[in-house]
Design a protein around this motif. Structure first.
Motif, short mmCIF file in Angstrom:
data_model
loop_
_atom_site.label_atom_id
_atom_site.label_comp_id
_atom_site.label_asym_id
_atom_site.label_seq_id
_atom_site.Cartn_x
_atom_site.Cartn_y
_atom_site.Cartn_z
N ARG A 1 -13.71 -19.62 -11.08
CA ARG A 1 -12.60 -20.73 -10.99
C ARG A 1 -12.25 -21.50 -12.22
O ARG A 1 -12.89 -21.40 -13.40
N GLY A 2 -10.97 -21.94 -12.68
CA GLY A 2 -10.62 -22.53 -13.92
C GLY A 2 -11.19 -23.86 -13.94
O GLY A 2 -11.77 -24.35 -13.00
N GLU A 3 -10.83 -24.60 -15.01
CA GLU A 3 -11.56 -25.80 -15.40
C GLU A 3 -11.14 -26.84 -14.48
O GLU A 3 -11.78 -27.89 -14.32
N GLN B 1 -17.97 -20.77 -19.02
CA GLN B 1 -17.56 -20.28 -18.29
C GLN B 1 -18.77 -19.64 -17.54
O GLN B 1 -19.07 -19.54 -16.07
N TYR C 1 -6.99 -21.36 -9.59
CA TYR C 1 -6.50 -20.33 -10.52
C TYR C 1 -7.83 -19.71 -11.24
O TYR C 1 -8.76 -20.61 -11.25
N PHE D 1 -10.09 -18.68 -14.39
CA PHE D 1 -10.39 -19.24 -15.70
C PHE D 1 -9.56 -18.73 -16.67
O PHE D 1 -9.14 -19.23 -17.86
N TRP D 2 -9.10 -17.34 -16.66
CA TRP D 2 -8.25 -16.64 -17.51
C TRP D 2 -6.74 -17.09 -17.51
O TRP D 2 -6.06 -16.76 -18.47
N GLN D 3 -6.30 -17.76 -16.38
CA GLN D 3 -4.91 -17.85 -16.37
C GLN D 3 -4.60 -19.35 -17.03
O GLN D 3 -5.04 -20.00 -16.96
#
Length: 363
Positions: free
Chosen positions: A43-45, A107, A359, A361-363
């Motif tokens: 998952r993103g931040e 991450q 989203y 994490f790399w997006q």
């Protein structure tokens, strides 16, 4: 939202494979919990209320010495803001420090916590459930999994602490000591895990039916003992005492109250038909559910209590499957179908909240 829908449908599909005997119990658990861990860990931040906080803690551990970790007791000060120390349990800080040996990418701490939590949850289900689909779907949908996006450290502590139940159930040599040790390790990740010590005396109760009566009476009285509980917390865990003196968040009951009513009905229904030889597991399921609902009612006044309820809420993985034992065979299919539908709606409700907007994490 698309990611969550795919996740839910994939677990349902894996469940269909399990019921058609195309995959084994172990394979189903691997497929389901690996998928959960992957989505949780990547998952993103901003996915989850506290994900950015966990990344910040990881970065701050760079400045904490090994000597400080091993000489500061159960709490480590990881930051100071406006002359106020911010501390965290030693085991979680130590885990971050160990991960930092191998990588500076924050991450990885999310990935490691996610996979460790899901592995231990899968182990808990595998060790204690003959039929694993429904318990797995309950973990995914009822709230525990979705709470992991926010309360990652606590859900890790829950997953560790639940192993104590498995140890108590085995009733092997020194099982009580081993169970307490598991709870202590969980305590070092999140001090609220100390509430799982209640499992030890619960398991020792001989007359289960009478024990259920006492648990229900105690659960009814619990909401009236909030002040006393707060004082106990102040003595045992001073850092969390403030959570029980103020309502930091607005209580949000909503449709969850509907589920409480269903669970209360199940408790009463099972109790009426329960016999002592029906098994200790059923007793634990009833007892923990009663405690969970009682603490949730306390949480209407002091919302922080809802964090403690998660430890007992986890035992719904037993209550819902056990309930069908007391139904006629013709009613079981209707019950299972209705429960899966209800759980799916709960999952989609959690998934649709703004904080769960997903989203990678790399997006």
């Amino acid at each position: 939202m698309t990611v969550y829908i795919f996740e839910m449908l994939f677990v349902l599909f894996a469940g269909a494979l399990l019921y058609s005997r195309k995959v084994s119990k172990k394979t189903f658990l691997i497929l389901s919990f690996f998928t959960m861990a992957l989505i949780l860990g990547l998952r993103g931040e901003t996915v989850g209320e506290d994900t950015a906080h966990y990344i910040d803690v990881f970065e701050k551990t760079k400045y904490i010495s090994w000597k400080t970790i091993f000489t500061s007791g159960t709490d480590i000060v990881y930051d100071t803001i406006w002359n106020v120390d911010r501390s965290m349990e030693v085991a979680y800080v130590l885990l971050n420090k160990i991960v930092r040996i191998f990588t500076s990418n924050a991450q990885w701490i999310l990935v490691i916590v996610a996979f460790t939590t899901c592995y231990l949850m899968a182990k808990f289900v595998y060790d204690n459930c003959d039929r694993v689909f429904l318990p797995t779907y309950i973990i995914l949908c009822e709230s525990l999994y979705m709470q992991s996006f926010n309360l990652a450290r606590q859900t890790l502590a829950i997953a560790i602490g639940l192993q104590a139940y498995t140890l108590l159930k085995k009733e092997c040599r020194h099982s009580n000591i081993k169970a307490i040790l598991a709870i202590f390790i969980a305590f070092l990740f999140h001090k609220s895990a100390i509430v799982l010590l209640l499992l030890v005396p619960l398991w020792k109760i001989k007359d289960n039916r009478r024990g259920i009566k006492y648990i229900i009476i105690g659960s009814i009285l619990m909401p009236f003992l909030t002040t006393a509980i707060g004082r106990f917390i102040f003595v045992i865990i001073p850092r969390y005492a403030g959570y029980f003196q103020n309502n930091y968040w607005d209580a949000n009951v909503g449709v969850v109250a509907f589920l409480w009513l269903i669970e209360l009905f199940m408790i009463i229904y099972i109790f009426k038909r329960y016999q002592n030889d029906d098994g200790k597991e059923v007793f634990i399921a009833i007892a923990c559910t009663a405690i969970y609902i009682s603490l949730e009612l306390v949480g209407l006044k002091f919302t922080a209590f809802t964090r403690i309820t998660l430890y007992f809420r986890a035992f719904l993985v037993f209550l819902f499957p056990f309930f069908q034992r007391y139904l006629e065979s013709k009613s079981r299919l209707v019950y299972k179908s209705g429960l899966i539908l209800l759980l799916s709606l709960f999952f989609l409700r959690y998934a649709s909240t703004p904080a769960r907007l997903y989203y990678f994490f790399w997006q």
